[in-house]
Design an enzyme around this catalytic site. Sequence first.
Site, short mmCIF file in Angstrom:
data_model
loop_
_atom_site.label_atom_id
_atom_site.label_comp_id
_atom_site.label_asym_id
_atom_site.label_seq_id
_atom_site.Cartn_x
_atom_site.Cartn_y
_atom_site.Cartn_z
NE ARG A 101 -2.53 0.81 3.59
CZ ARG A 101 -3.50 0.73 4.65
NH1 ARG A 101 -4.86 0.29 4.29
NH2 ARG A 101 -3.16 0.70 5.71
CE LYS A 202 -3.10 4.65 7.43
NZ LYS A 202 -4.42 4.86 7.66
CD GLU A 238 -12.10 5.35 4.22
OE1 GLU A 238 -11.33 4.36 3.67
OE2 GLU A 238 -11.47 6.59 4.53
#
Length: 356
Positions: A101, A202, A238
Site C-alpha cells: 500500500r 494513506k 468512510e
Amino acid sequence: MAPSAHPSSSPLLTSREEEKYADVKWDELEFALVPTDYMYVAKYKQGESFSEGEIVPYGDISISPCAGILNYGQGLFEGLKAYRTENGRITLFRPDENALRMQIGADRLCMTPPSPDQFVEAVKQTVLANNKWVPPPGKGALYIRPLLIGTGAILGVASAPEYTFLIYTSPVGNYHKASSGLNLKVDDKHRRAHSGGTGGVKSCTNYSPVLKSLVEAKSSGFSDVLFLDAATGKNIEEISTCNIFILKGNIVSTPPTSGTILPGITRKSISELARDIGYQIQERDVSVDELLEAEEVFCTGTAMVLKAVETVTFHDKKIKYKTGEEALSTKLHLMLTNIQTGVVEDNKGWMVDISS
C-alpha cells in the site's frame, strides 16, 4: 537539509534489560502515544537508492523549514500492529500488505518508497528493538507507524530531492473506550475525498480536513463521523479513520475502493472471514437509505480492529442496530483477534512470527 534525530525532550518510560516488559500499567493502556526506546530511520537522495537504515534512540528530528512535507504535504504513513501470543511469540499482522500500500501511495504522490522487502524488514527490526513494549497477551498491541516523508528542501512545487523512511512504535489499548457500539453522525456538509484525489492512499493530507467534522460530532456526544461521496452526496464512504460495512439478510456490503476510499487491510481480512462462514460480500455503492435500513453496521481499521455501530444519526433520524453476543460483528471480531493473538491456528498465512 537532512533530518537528524535528537533524544525526545518529553519524559520517556524506560525498561531495564533484565525485565521482560517495560514499566507500563498495561491494564490502563489507551490509544495514545507511549514513547518506546527506539525508532528506525532510512534516507533516500535523488539519483541514489534508499540507505540500509538503522535503529536509533527514539527522539525528535531536525528538518528544513523548506521540506516538502512541511510546505506541500508530501508524505504518507502506514499503521500496523505487533502482538504477543499466549506462548510468548511476537507476531505481525500482514505487514506485506502495508508495504504494498505504501508503494501505491508513493506512486500517487511522486515519491520514492523503500522496497517492500526493506519495509517489512524495517518493521521487524523496529519491533524487536522495542520488544519489551509489546503488551502481554490480551492487554493490547504494539502499534507501528511507518512514515515516508519529503524531507529535502524544495521551494517550488515539485517532488522533494530527499525522503526519509521512519518507523516508531507505541503500545496501545482500545481505540474507542466505550465497550458498547459506536454512535455515528452522518456529515452531509463536508466531504472527505473526491474522485481523482488522494482518498484511496494513506496521504498525510487526508486526515486534518476531517478534524472539523470530528470535533463538532464529538462535542455533540457522537463517537465518530460518517462521510458521504462527493459526487452525489447520497452514498456512504468512510468514517474519519476506518471502513464501514452494513449487513442485511445474508449480504454484507461495503463501499468499493475505487479511488476515494482507503483499501483497508482489516477490511480485506474481515471480508474474507465473512465469506468463510457463508456470507455474501458485495463491494458496491451503498446509499444512505440502505444504511438506515440495515440490520447491522460495523467499522474496521487497524486501530479499532472491528467495532459494531450502535446508532447512526442522519438529520432528525436516529437508527439503532443489532449489537451484542449474537451479532455478526461480534463473531467476526472474535475470529480475527483469535488469529492475531494466536488463540487459533493461522490457516490464512496472515501472521508473521518475528520472535528471535
